[in-house]
Scaffold this motif. Structure first.
Motif, PDB file in Angstrom:
ATOM      1  N   ARG A 116       0.758  -1.285  -0.005  1.00 59.97           N
ATOM      2  CA  ARG A 116      -0.101  -0.011   0.054  1.00 59.97           C
ATOM      3  C   ARG A 116       1.009   1.156  -0.161  1.00 59.97           C
ATOM      4  NH1 ARG A 116      -4.209   0.006   3.221  1.00 59.97           N
ATOM      5  NH2 ARG A 116      -4.077   2.388   3.735  1.00 59.97           N
ATOM      6  N   PRO A 117       0.373   2.195  -0.560  1.00 54.98           N
ATOM      7  CA  PRO A 117       1.256   3.399  -0.410  1.00 54.98           C
ATOM      8  C   PRO A 117       1.794   3.859   1.026  1.00 54.98           C
ATOM      9  CG  PRO A 117      -0.608   3.908  -1.843  1.00 54.98           C
ATOM     10  CD  PRO A 117      -0.923   2.671  -1.128  1.00 54.98           C
ATOM     11  N   THR A 118       2.980   3.875   1.266  1.00 51.52           N
ATOM     12  CA  THR A 118       3.669   4.091   2.586  1.00 51.52           C
ATOM     13  C   THR A 118       4.876   4.934   2.402  1.00 51.52           C
ATOM     14  OG1 THR A 118       2.525   1.961   3.321  1.00 51.52           O
ATOM     15  CG2 THR A 118       4.365   2.768   4.730  1.00 51.52           C
ATOM     16  N   SER A 119       4.973   5.791   3.411  1.00 49.25           N
ATOM     17  CA  SER A 119       6.175   6.498   3.302  1.00 49.25           C
ATOM     18  C   SER A 119       7.431   5.855   4.519  1.00 49.25           C
ATOM     19  CB  SER A 119       6.240   7.950   3.814  1.00 49.25           C
ATOM     20  OG  SER A 119       5.907   7.823   5.326  1.00 49.25           O
ATOM     21  N   GLY A 120       8.551   5.902   4.187  1.00 47.95           N
ATOM     22  CA  GLY A 120       9.662   5.402   5.136  1.00 47.95           C
ATOM     23  C   GLY A 120       9.028   5.633   6.310  1.00 47.95           C
ATOM     24  N   PRO A 121       9.027   7.099   7.014  1.00 45.92           N
ATOM     25  CA  PRO A 121       8.651   7.168   8.341  1.00 45.92           C
ATOM     26  C   PRO A 121       7.513   6.720   8.694  1.00 45.92           C
ATOM     27  CG  PRO A 121       9.456   9.101   7.413  1.00 45.92           C
ATOM     28  CD  PRO A 121       9.270   8.330   6.218  1.00 45.92           C
ATOM     29  N   ALA A 122       6.456   6.375   8.028  1.00 47.76           N
ATOM     30  CA  ALA A 122       5.102   5.632   8.564  1.00 47.76           C
ATOM     31  C   ALA A 122       5.563   4.256   8.717  1.00 47.76           C
ATOM     32  CB  ALA A 122       4.227   5.822   7.426  1.00 47.76           C
ATOM     33  N   LEU A 123       6.288   3.574   8.043  1.00 47.55           N
ATOM     34  CA  LEU A 123       6.649   2.339   8.279  1.00 47.55           C
ATOM     35  C   LEU A 123       7.524   2.069   9.582  1.00 47.55           C
ATOM     36  CD1 LEU A 123       7.265  -0.713   7.637  1.00 47.55           C
ATOM     37  CD2 LEU A 123       9.081  -0.213   6.254  1.00 47.55           C
ATOM     38  N   ASP A 162      14.065   9.236   5.562  1.00 50.27           N
ATOM     39  CA  ASP A 162      13.918  10.349   4.785  1.00 50.27           C
ATOM     40  C   ASP A 162      13.291   9.921   3.230  1.00 50.27           C
ATOM     41  OD1 ASP A 162      15.374  12.223   6.457  1.00 50.27           O
ATOM     42  OD2 ASP A 162      17.103  11.309   5.719  1.00 50.27           O
ATOM     43  N   ALA A 163      12.650   8.687   3.399  1.00 52.54           N
ATOM     44  CA  ALA A 163      12.004   8.089   2.084  1.00 52.54           C
ATOM     45  C   ALA A 163      10.653   8.642   1.997  1.00 52.54           C
ATOM     46  CB  ALA A 163      12.218   6.621   2.201  1.00 52.54           C
ATOM     47  N   ALA A 164      10.326   9.010   0.780  1.00 50.86           N
ATOM     48  CA  ALA A 164       8.875   9.451   0.704  1.00 50.86           C
ATOM     49  C   ALA A 164       7.793   8.389   0.359  1.00 50.86           C
ATOM     50  CB  ALA A 164       8.897  10.642  -0.685  1.00 50.86           C
ATOM     51  N   ASP A 165       8.484   7.225  -0.193  1.00 48.98           N
ATOM     52  CA  ASP A 165       7.849   6.127  -0.564  1.00 48.98           C
ATOM     53  C   ASP A 165       8.553   4.881  -0.182  1.00 48.98           C
ATOM     54  OD1 ASP A 165       9.300   5.752  -2.786  1.00 48.98           O
ATOM     55  OD2 ASP A 165       7.927   6.980  -3.858  1.00 48.98           O
ATOM     56  N   LEU A 166       8.306   3.625  -0.250  1.00 46.75           N
ATOM     57  CA  LEU A 166       8.972   2.506  -0.217  1.00 46.75           C
ATOM     58  C   LEU A 166       9.708   1.966  -1.431  1.00 46.75           C
ATOM     59  CD1 LEU A 166       7.297   0.568   2.493  1.00 46.75           C
ATOM     60  CD2 LEU A 166       8.888   2.380   2.905  1.00 46.75           C
ATOM     61  N   ALA A 167       9.519   2.744  -2.646  1.00 41.08           N
ATOM     62  CA  ALA A 167      10.070   2.107  -3.802  1.00 41.08           C
ATOM     63  C   ALA A 167      11.537   1.659  -3.733  1.00 41.08           C
ATOM     64  CB  ALA A 167      10.076   3.232  -4.836  1.00 41.08           C
ATOM     65  N   GLY A 168      12.321   2.456  -3.144  1.00 43.15           N
ATOM     66  CA  GLY A 168      13.772   1.890  -3.180  1.00 43.15           C
ATOM     67  C   GLY A 168      13.821   0.629  -2.401  1.00 43.15           C
ATOM     68  N   LEU A 169      13.192   0.312  -1.102  1.00 50.24           N
ATOM     69  CA  LEU A 169      13.423  -0.567  -0.655  1.00 50.24           C
ATOM     70  C   LEU A 169      12.581  -1.844  -1.384  1.00 50.24           C
ATOM     71  CD1 LEU A 169      14.007  -2.362   1.856  1.00 50.24           C
ATOM     72  CD2 LEU A 169      11.953  -1.569   2.966  1.00 50.24           C
ATOM     73  N   THR A 170      11.543  -1.720  -1.847  1.00 51.90           N
ATOM     74  CA  THR A 170      10.907  -2.759  -2.722  1.00 51.90           C
ATOM     75  C   THR A 170      11.491  -3.015  -3.849  1.00 51.90           C
ATOM     76  OG1 THR A 170       8.531  -1.711  -1.997  1.00 51.90           O
ATOM     77  CG2 THR A 170       8.549  -3.124  -3.914  1.00 51.90           C
ATOM     78  N   GLN A 171      12.087  -2.269  -4.407  1.00 51.42           N
ATOM     79  CA  GLN A 171      13.019  -2.688  -5.673  1.00 51.42           C
ATOM     80  C   GLN A 171      14.202  -3.250  -5.214  1.00 51.42           C
ATOM     81  OE1 GLN A 171      13.720   1.103  -7.693  1.00 51.42           O
ATOM     82  NE2 GLN A 171      11.410   1.450  -7.979  1.00 51.42           N
ATOM     83  N   ALA A 172      14.808  -2.935  -4.286  1.00 53.52           N
ATOM     84  CA  ALA A 172      15.858  -3.765  -3.725  1.00 53.52           C
ATOM     85  C   ALA A 172      15.520  -5.205  -3.281  1.00 53.52           C
ATOM     86  CB  ALA A 172      16.716  -2.985  -2.705  1.00 53.52           C
ATOM     87  N   LEU A 173      14.508  -5.226  -2.579  1.00 59.01           N
ATOM     88  CA  LEU A 173      14.080  -6.822  -2.220  1.00 59.01           C
ATOM     89  C   LEU A 173      13.627  -7.396  -3.193  1.00 59.01           C
ATOM     90  CD1 LEU A 173      12.086  -5.652   0.930  1.00 59.01           C
ATOM     91  CD2 LEU A 173      14.291  -6.818   0.967  1.00 59.01           C
TER      92      LEU A 173
END
Length: 458
Positions: free
Chosen positions: A116-123, A433-444
């Motif tokens: 779901r749309p989630t920012s880094g701080p929200a996670l 500082d991540a506006a979304d989890l795109a970086g983490l999701t792509q890495a995983l």
């Protein structure tokens, strides 16, 4: 819709939803990174392969589906991920609650956040709040030490529900329902530690999935008991009648700031003795006559095994863990595998170890885990070392570089190439500082489902 009155449960929810400082979010990213490393390290173990078969995963590997936002729903992902964190006994621990919160809460939070749309701080905030409620409940139930119930399962489910509910932006009423439904699913008994098997992993996996389900039920208006903890037939009366419920709402710093992390792949009850043995120095040149370990009752109950036969037994053996530390230094995963267990020099050294109950250490448990080691050489000389707080405890913490290095060792053990592990680590550390989890999701996804990443990029 039921309108909540002011109850202990509603006050507990309010406490968990207070504002979180940036430095606390920074700690949460290290908890997430530490848990991910534990998950990666366990992916090829017998329990992980059996779990993957049970879930119908291809190649006896559950992680590609669990870490892909399109291959598995949040409940399924939480179930898949929740079984891995405690396999190699490197999961985080909160001492006073005798609870390993990351196993359930990080699994549930990541499963929901990736879908779901989630920012880094929200996670990170969801993880902090999940730890908070689980640890407050766990501290209440653990005031007298261990009970027949496995706190990581029975209390962890509340943390998983809180984290998932926070990510789904549930309001107070919906979150109260989620917590109530989590209590209806609280499960886990300690018979699993008395017999060989994988049921401890089932308990944390169930708690992670049940937490996500509870949040989904809360969002749907599926009404639940509002006094699930404190009611006359509630959680405490039914499971933990000796609980000290004053711990639930007492003012305190965020619980995630008081975590212990494990530098060594063994039961935490062995870590004070390992630390004391390391203080004596590895590779003692003089022959030994006897090694005496003085520690608290729970450590003796869990970890008295002079002749382990399996890696799981070795990870719960004070004799084996201390023998490793005295012989070679800091224990590693391979030191609990069959070649090390069957090593004649280690067998001899294990045979010299004697365990003793230390009244001071025992009185301090569970708020403090301590040990003292006395080594007697063949010619009668005596050396000793005391460890009131093992490396990794809040009083003797692992640094951020220590935790990052642990992650990379675990990722390598799980077969991740260094470059991919580094990308995942960097993405987790950047979450504040991540506006979304795109970086983490792509890495995983790139690390565990590369064909999906390739298709996405076409």
């Amino acid at each position: 819709m039921i309108k909540s009155t002011v109850t202990t449960e509603s006050e507990l929810i309010r406490i968990c939803r207070r504002d979180i400082a940036d430095e606390v979010l920074s700690i949460a990213r290290l908890s997430l990174l530490d848990w991910l490393g534990c998950v990666f390290a366990a992916r090829a173990t017998p329990v992980a392969k059996a779990w993957a078969r049970a879930l119908g995963a291809d190649g006896e590997d559950a992680l590609p589906n669990a870490l892909s936002p399109t291959r598995m729903d949040p409940q399924g992902a939480a179930l898949a991920l929740g079984a891995f964190g405690n396999v190699l006994e490197m999961d985080d621990l909160h001492r006073a609650s005798i609870l390993h919160p990351g196993d359930t809460i990080c699994a549930a939070a990541l499963a929901v956040a990736m879908r779901r749309p989630t920012s880094g701080p929200a996670l990170l905030a969801a993880i902090v709040r999940g730890y908070e409620i689980a640890i407050r409940i766990g501290t209440a139930v653990a005031t007298g030490g261990y009970t027949p119930f496995y706190n990581s399962g029975t209390c962890g489910v509340f943390g998983a529900a809180m984290a998932a509910g926070d990510l789904k932006r549930l309001d107070q009423e919906q979150l109260a329902d989620a917590i109530g439904q989590a209590g209806m699913q609280a499960a886990g008994i300690w018979q699993c530690r008395l017999e060989p098997g994988f049921s401890k992993q089932l308990a944390t996996a169930h708690a992670a999935r049940a937490g996500v389900l509870s949040a989904e039920l809360g969002a749907a208006g599926f009404l639940a008991p509002r006094r699930i903890l404190t009611g006359k037939m509630g959680f405490f009366k039914s499971y933990y009648p000796e609980a000290d419920t004053t711990a639930l709402t007492v003012p305190a710093p965020w619980a995630i700031t008081m975590m212990s992390y494990k530098p060594f792949p063994a039961c935490r009850h062995t870590h004070p003795a390992i630390s004391a043995a390391l203080a004596l120095g590895a590779g003692l040149s003089e022959p030994l006559r006897q090694v005496d370990i003085h520690t608290y009752r729970a450590a003796l109950d869990f970890c008295d095994n002079a002749a382990p036969d399996t890696p799981d037994q070795a990870r719960f053996s004070l004799q084996h863990a201390v023998a490793i530390a005295l012989q070679k230094g800091a224990p590693e995963i391979a030191d609990f595998d069959p070649p090390a267990i069957q090593s004649p020099p280690l067998k001899t050294l294990r045979g010299l170890v004697r365990l003793h109950l230390d009244p001071e250490c025992d009185a301090a448990f569970p708020r403090q885990y301590g040990a003292r080691i006395v080594v007697t050489t063949a010619d009668g000389r005596v050396r000793d070392a005391t460890c009131p707080a093992a490396w990794g405890d809040p009083e003797n913490p692992m640094s951020q570089p220590d935790l990052i290095a642990k992650f990379h060792r675990n990722a390598a053990h799980g077969g991740l190439p260094p470059a991919e592990a580094r990308t995942i680590s960097e993405a987790v550390l950047a979450l504040p500082d991540a506006a979304d989890l795109a970086g983490l999701t792509q890495a995983l996804t790139k690390a565990f489902a590369p064909e999906q990443e390739t298709a996405r990029c076409r």
